[in-house]
Design a protein around this motif. Structure first.
Motif, mmCIF file in Angstrom:
data_model
loop_
_atom_site.group_PDB
_atom_site.id
_atom_site.type_symbol
_atom_site.label_atom_id
_atom_site.label_comp_id
_atom_site.label_asym_id
_atom_site.label_seq_id
_atom_site.Cartn_x
_atom_site.Cartn_y
_atom_site.Cartn_z
ATOM 1 N N ASN A 1 -6.215 8.900 -1.662
ATOM 2 C CA ASN A 1 -5.010 9.688 -1.393
ATOM 3 C C ASN A 1 -4.708 10.654 -2.534
ATOM 4 O O ASN A 1 -4.311 11.797 -2.297
ATOM 5 C CB ASN A 1 -3.818 8.747 -1.190
ATOM 6 N N PHE B 1 0.830 -1.205 0.000
ATOM 7 C CA PHE B 1 0.000 0.000 0.000
ATOM 8 C C PHE B 1 0.869 1.260 0.000
ATOM 9 O O PHE B 1 0.634 2.199 -0.782
ATOM 10 C CB PHE B 1 -0.925 0.001 1.211
ATOM 11 N N ASP C 1 -5.783 4.254 -2.511
ATOM 12 C CA ASP C 1 -4.861 5.047 -3.315
ATOM 13 C C ASP C 1 -5.595 6.168 -4.041
ATOM 14 O O ASP C 1 -5.100 7.300 -4.116
ATOM 15 C CB ASP C 1 -4.150 4.147 -4.323
ATOM 16 N N SER D 1 2.146 6.259 -7.121
ATOM 17 C CA SER D 1 1.080 6.924 -7.878
ATOM 18 C C SER D 1 1.220 8.437 -7.826
ATOM 19 O O SER D 1 1.039 9.119 -8.851
ATOM 20 C CB SER D 1 -0.290 6.490 -7.351
ATOM 21 N N VAL E 1 2.426 1.676 -3.443
ATOM 22 C CA VAL E 1 1.440 2.101 -4.450
ATOM 23 C C VAL E 1 1.106 3.588 -4.287
ATOM 24 O O VAL E 1 1.052 4.337 -5.271
ATOM 25 C CB VAL E 1 0.166 1.243 -4.346
ATOM 26 N N VAL E 2 0.916 4.023 -3.049
ATOM 27 C CA VAL E 2 0.578 5.423 -2.792
ATOM 28 C C VAL E 2 1.708 6.346 -3.233
ATOM 29 O O VAL E 2 1.495 7.334 -3.951
ATOM 30 C CB VAL E 2 0.263 5.625 -1.293
ATOM 31 N N ILE F 1 -6.806 -1.569 -1.623
ATOM 32 C CA ILE F 1 -5.596 -0.775 -1.879
ATOM 33 C C ILE F 1 -5.846 0.248 -2.983
ATOM 34 O O ILE F 1 -5.418 1.414 -2.882
ATOM 35 C CB ILE F 1 -4.423 -1.702 -2.234
#
Length: 534
Positions: A140, A60, A137, A67, A63-64, A133
């Motif tokens: 976020n 996670f 994301d 991205s 990925v955050v 997830i």
């Protein structure tokens, strides 16, 4: 009832609830509280779902960070190209709805976990994890867009491009953030502990739905009260007329930023070539071109060095994150004491916001950054001293590899006492606490200079970036921040043992020193430019 029709601060004749500043503060507090609760809870939920394993949490986080790193410029460009109210409302809606749907999925997974694991040979569980997830994301990314919109653009317009009022609003928003950073995780943590994870998800779900309605109403009200928010220049202006800076010339403008223009992006021949490509390829090239233009716009800014300097401060283990607190736990610091230290750090952070406003009034914005940098670096010297102080588990042979083999072996043996029974006993039975005391004394006191410096660079970005480029430049700044934050996790992965933490401290201080050196260089250029102009 008298209402204010310009972007000036609220006067005495304006009812407090009609004041744009008050509405922004309340909306910001609700948004930050929800963000802090969600960021804390999602990490705990992912650990619980995967059998107390950190894998999902690590995925996670990757990925955050990835991205935002890849899409930061695109998010900023979207903010610049669309009306302010539509951007704010869309970001708010996407963020809260994503968290709401994610909470519902988590509630179902927690309630029917055993049944879900039996479907499709366990693949439905993988699907649920993936959905959680992805939704988190998306939330976020929407939160990043909302932060850029409100805290980097709206408040500049609301304050009427007045530096004093802008500094006050920036400081107040940071104080709200500091308070919610402590209280929000504590609140949702108590709900999850006293009730259950399902109830915790329901609490977050309800908060986001209520917060969505209140924030939507408040932001809409602000947009109506401040007519200047409805006026937004095009993203591409050849004459730079819409590059609106603050009302008083900044002597720290080293060079005027160049607005994005169609001529900068591509020639007519190039556009013809693009139109001959399939639609999917044209869109992909447009995305790549937008990202490239965004990064180039960031590089052209007169405050480029200051922004990069701030980003370098993210590559550090000297903060109250899971890494530093985990290290402290291995050194015999109890959970209750860690909570107390976090509270003290929040107080010193608030002191930094107060110091920023007073220093800016007395010495000016650029000198405030210089003073804050020196204070930050001076306090971090205590952390460097902790590496060599009694009680440090640091294996000094790592720093001086040419130590004799006998000395190296004895040092390694000295620092290999294991933790037993899961209790937070010191790594060494006879360990002195001088090292850990110096470490946290440095970390806590350094937050005064850290947050004052952060506010300085934030306001420099607000004051010097063209109005038509605020979104894309701040989007790239977010990308750079996440990139440097990723580096500090890579550092920890490379040296995960407690006896390696001293190396991480030294590397962190080197990165922070580099960041402040970039700011010093920016300040030198700005002052020299000011002397030449006068």
């Amino acid at each position: 009832m008298s209402q204010q029709t310009d972007a000036s601060p609220c006067g005495g004749v304006v009812v407090e609830f009609e004041c744009p500043k008050f509405l922004i503060y309340v909306s910001g507090a609700l948004s930050m509280w929800g963000d802090r609760m969600w960021h804390f809870a999602i990490s705990v939920f992912l650990i619980e779902l995967y059998g107390h394993n950190l894998l999902l949490t690590a995925v996670f986080g990757l990925v955050v960070a990835g991205s935002v790193l890849l899409l930061g410029a695109l998010i900023g460009d979207w903010v610049d190209r669309n009306p302010r109210n539509k951007v704010a409302h869309a970001s708010l809606f996407i963020q809260n709805i994503s968290v709401t749907i994610c909470s519902i999925v988590l509630m179902l997974v927690f309630s029917y976990k055993q049944r879900i694991e039996e479907i499709w040979d366990g693949w439905l569980t993988v699907v649920c994890y993936t959905v959680v997830i992805i939704l988190a994301d998306v939330a976020n990314l929407a939160s990043t867009a909302l932060t850029i919109t409100i805290q980097r653009d709206w408040i500049v317009v609301i304050t009427g491009y007045n530096r004093g009022h802008l500094a006050g609003m920036n400081a107040t928003m940071r104080r709200i953030d500091q308070v919610t950073n402590i209280l929000a995780p504590l609140a949702v943590g108590q709900v999850m502990t006293l009730a259950s994870n399902v109830v915790g998800c329901g609490f977050i779900l309800a908060w986001n739905l209520v917060s969505l309605i209140v924030e939507f109403f408040f932001l809409s009200r602000v947009y109506r009260i401040v007519p200047a928010l409805s006026v937004k220049p095009p993203t591409a202006e050849t004459d730079g007329h819409h590059c609106k800076l603050l009302n008083t010339p900044l002597f720290d403008n080293v060079a005027q930023p160049q607005p994005l223009t169609e001529g900068n992006r591509s020639s007519n021949v190039h556009l013809k070539e693009i139109t001959n490509l399939p639609l999917c390829f044209r869109r992909f090239r447009w995305l790549v071109s937008t990202c490239k233009d965004g990064w180039m716009a960031y590089y052209r800014q007169p405050v480029f060095l200051a922004g990069m300097g701030l980003a370098f401060l993210y590559t550090t283990v000297l903060g109250f994150d899971c890494i530093t607190t985990g290290y402290a736990y291995t050194q015999g610091i109890s959970g209750s004491l860690l909570s107390l230290l976090m509270g003290v750090s929040a107080i010193t952070g608030l002191m930094g916001t107060v110091m920023f406003t007073r220093l800016r009034k007395t010495y000016g914005l650029i000198n405030t950054g210089i003073i804050s940098s020196c204070l930050h670096l001076g306090c971090l010297l205590l952390c460097v001293c902790s590496v060599f102080a009694p009680g440090s588990p640091m294996d000094h042979s790592l720093l001086v590899p040419y130590f004799s083999s006998t000395s190296s072996v004895s040092q390694r043996q000295k620092h290999t006492y294991p933790l037993t029974g899961g209790s937070n006993q010191p790594l060494l039975p006879d360990q002195s606490y001088i090292s850990i005391i110096l470490l946290f004394l440095g970390v806590i006191t350094a937050r005064i200079g850290l947050w004052s410096f952060d506010l300085t660079v934030t306001q420099l970005l607000q004051e010097t970036i063209c109005e038509s480029e605020r979104g894309v430049v701040n989007g790239v700044q977010s990308s750079v921040n996440y990139l440097m934050d990723l580096l500090h996790f890579i550092m920890v992965i490379s040296a995960p043992q407690p006896e390696h933490f001293g190396i991480l401290v030294i590397i962190s201080v080197l990165f922070i020193t580099t960041g402040h050196s970039m700011y010093f260089l920016y300040a030198h250029k700005a002052k020299r430019k000011h002397r030449l102009d006068t």
